[in-house]
Scaffold this active site. Structure first.
Site, PDB file in Angstrom:
ATOM      1  N   HIS A 145     -16.016 -55.967  -9.822  1.00 43.38           N
ATOM      2  CA  HIS A 145     -16.241 -55.476 -11.178  1.00 43.38           C
ATOM      3  C   HIS A 145     -17.177 -54.277 -11.207  1.00 43.38           C
ATOM      4  O   HIS A 145     -17.234 -53.566 -12.206  1.00 43.38           O
ATOM      5  CB  HIS A 145     -16.812 -56.595 -12.056  1.00 43.38           C
ATOM      6  N   CYS A 146     -17.902 -54.014 -10.129  1.00 48.82           N
ATOM      7  CA  CYS A 146     -18.955 -52.988 -10.168  1.00 48.82           C
ATOM      8  C   CYS A 146     -18.545 -51.643  -9.570  1.00 48.82           C
ATOM      9  O   CYS A 146     -18.508 -50.628 -10.263  1.00 48.82           O
ATOM     10  CB  CYS A 146     -20.198 -53.509  -9.450  1.00 48.82           C
ATOM     11  N   ILE A 147     -18.253 -51.637  -8.279  1.00 48.19           N
ATOM     12  CA  ILE A 147     -18.149 -50.369  -7.553  1.00 48.19           C
ATOM     13  C   ILE A 147     -16.999 -49.479  -8.038  1.00 48.19           C
ATOM     14  O   ILE A 147     -17.164 -48.259  -8.135  1.00 48.19           O
ATOM     15  CB  ILE A 147     -18.041 -50.618  -6.031  1.00 48.19           C
TER      16      ILE A 147
END
Length: 433
Positions: A271-273
């Site tokens: 979900h982040c990078i």
């Protein structure tokens, strides 16, 4: 007076902690507060998730059900009833911040959640946002909405930004051992935020503002995205030069200073990078700044599934086969090794590309026994058990996520292996991608 009373409640572990969003970030945090001795109330909009937690069942593979049951025994409970918001002294928001189809920030989860809280906010509470977002979100979006309720920030109610730093599946770090950034809307807000987290986190890192805290989180993720983009591009260059990029990375990593090893792969997941860098590029445009470096890394990483497909198609072609009609087994559909998290997984993108090209697609993932229902990806499949007989049934094996539970000795015996993770020794039937 409210500030000192609230700080005292946190220090005495008398404050009730409300965790809003019980996923990969919120659930571990809820368990940590419960473990230390705080009363914890979890909020989530999904009734099924709430029911399972209240029954002592885990929702995340690396968190055992015993941990949920133990927290329940200590008083932890989950609810879909947001009218109970007033029971909590702290409200920690752990909700998604995805991108729109136009790759712009989608704050709908944050703002919808806040809208659910607003009618029930009261003086003497702290609101902490942990979701990754662009600098200014806490000040510009949350602050004014809270103040419209007649609550004065820093006096009646306290507003904090403290970004999550969870690394699911990493046994070397736990919620309490990862240093935590804390930024407050006012100096009083910062004091309360430090008191909130001070009893459950080993090391706190206060910064001057919520904006500084927001940018810190983005820098951490952009650093990874850019370096992964670099090593993915180096992988392509090394392949053209007939050099094993993994050998090169291992050799470079022996340098005791000035180098950090990043591993190439079939793309970026989680979900982040893949998402967070674009929160900054969007905000930067507001100030007339073109973040070319960040966007270029995004382009490289986004193109990696196509590179893997090209290598796969070429390998099949060398064996007088096409993708269409070939039986392809994708190994690992989680976004990284040893977890069950499929968010933004490049493996799923590869499955869709293979299906669109006419392949008969199957998958094997010991962490994802059945392909889950999602809004964007649809496969009516269950995980194939890896055996020597099963492997022999496929024209091609694509190693997309290198779980430790895979038997790489069995995989290496397949007719054709496309290895995007550098786990299979070089051989005539192995193509590095």
């Amino acid at each position: 007076m409210r500030k000192s009373e609230l700080i005292k409640k946190f220090q005495g572990q008398e404050a009730t902690i409300g965790i809003v969003g019980l996923g990969y970030v919120g659930l571990p945090l809820a368990l940590r507060f419960s473990e230390v001795g705080y009363p914890v109330l979890g909020f989530d909009i999904h009734a099924g998730k709430v029911a399972r937690l209240n029954a002592g069942e885990t929702l995340i593979e690396h968190i055992p059900s015993s941990a949920i049951a133990s927290a329940n025994a200590r008083g932890f409970s989950a609810t879909t009833d947001f009218s109970r918001i007033g029971e909590a002294d702290a409200l920690i928001l752990c909700v998604p911040t995805p991108l729109t189809k136009h790759r712009e920030p989608d704050l709908s989860f944050v703002l919808d959640t806040l809208a659910s809280l607003l009618p029930y906010l009261r003086p003497g509470q702290v609101v902490s946002l942990e979701s990754t977002t662009y600098p200014g979100t806490t000040d510009e979006e949350l602050g004014p909405r809270i103040e419209k309720q007649g609550l004065v920030l820093g006096q009646d109610i306290f507003l904090v930004y403290s970004p999550e730093r969870e690394d699911p599946g990493n046994p070397n770090f736990t919620t309490n051992t990862i240093p935590k950034i804390v930024g407050g809307r006012t100096p009083a807000c910062l004091e309360v935020g430090l008191a909130l987290y001070g009893q459950v986190i080993d090391q706190l890192v206060p910064v001057s503002s919520t904006r500084a805290a927001e940018l810190t989180k983005l820098l951490e993720n952009i650093h990874r995205a850019v370096n992964i983009g670099l090593v993915n591009e180096m992988k392509i260059v090394a392949d053209k030069l007939d050099i094993d990029i993994h050998e090169v990375i291992a050799a470079a990593a022996t340098k005791p200073f000035g180098f950090t090893a990043y591993q190439p792969g079939p793309g970026l997941g989680g979900h982040c990078i893949p998402i967070d860098p674009f929160y900054l590029t969007w905000k930067a445009r507001e100030y007339g700044v073109h973040t070319r470096f960040i966007e270029l890394a995004g382009e490289v990483n986004s193109a990696m599934p196509d590179y893997v497909m090209m290598k796969l198609a070429g390998a099949l072609n060398d064996r007088c086969k096409s993708i269409k009609g070939s039986k392809v087994l994708v190994l690992g559909i989680a976004y990284k090794k040893n977890v069950d998290d499929m968010r933004e997984s490049p493996s799923v993108i590869l499955m869709e590309k293979l299906r669109d090209a006419g392949a008969e697609v199957s998958y094997s993932d010991p962490h994802v026994p059945v392909f889950p229902e999602t809004r964007e990806h649809h496969f009516d499949l269950s995980s194939v058990t890896l055996t020597a007989d099963n492997v022999a049934d496929f024209d091609c094996i694509l190693l997309a996520t290198d779980h430790d539970r895979f038997d790489y000795g069995v995989i290496a015996k397949a007719a054709l292996v496309i290895d995007s993770r550098g786990r299979i020794p070089a051989a005539a039937n192995v193509v590095k991608a």
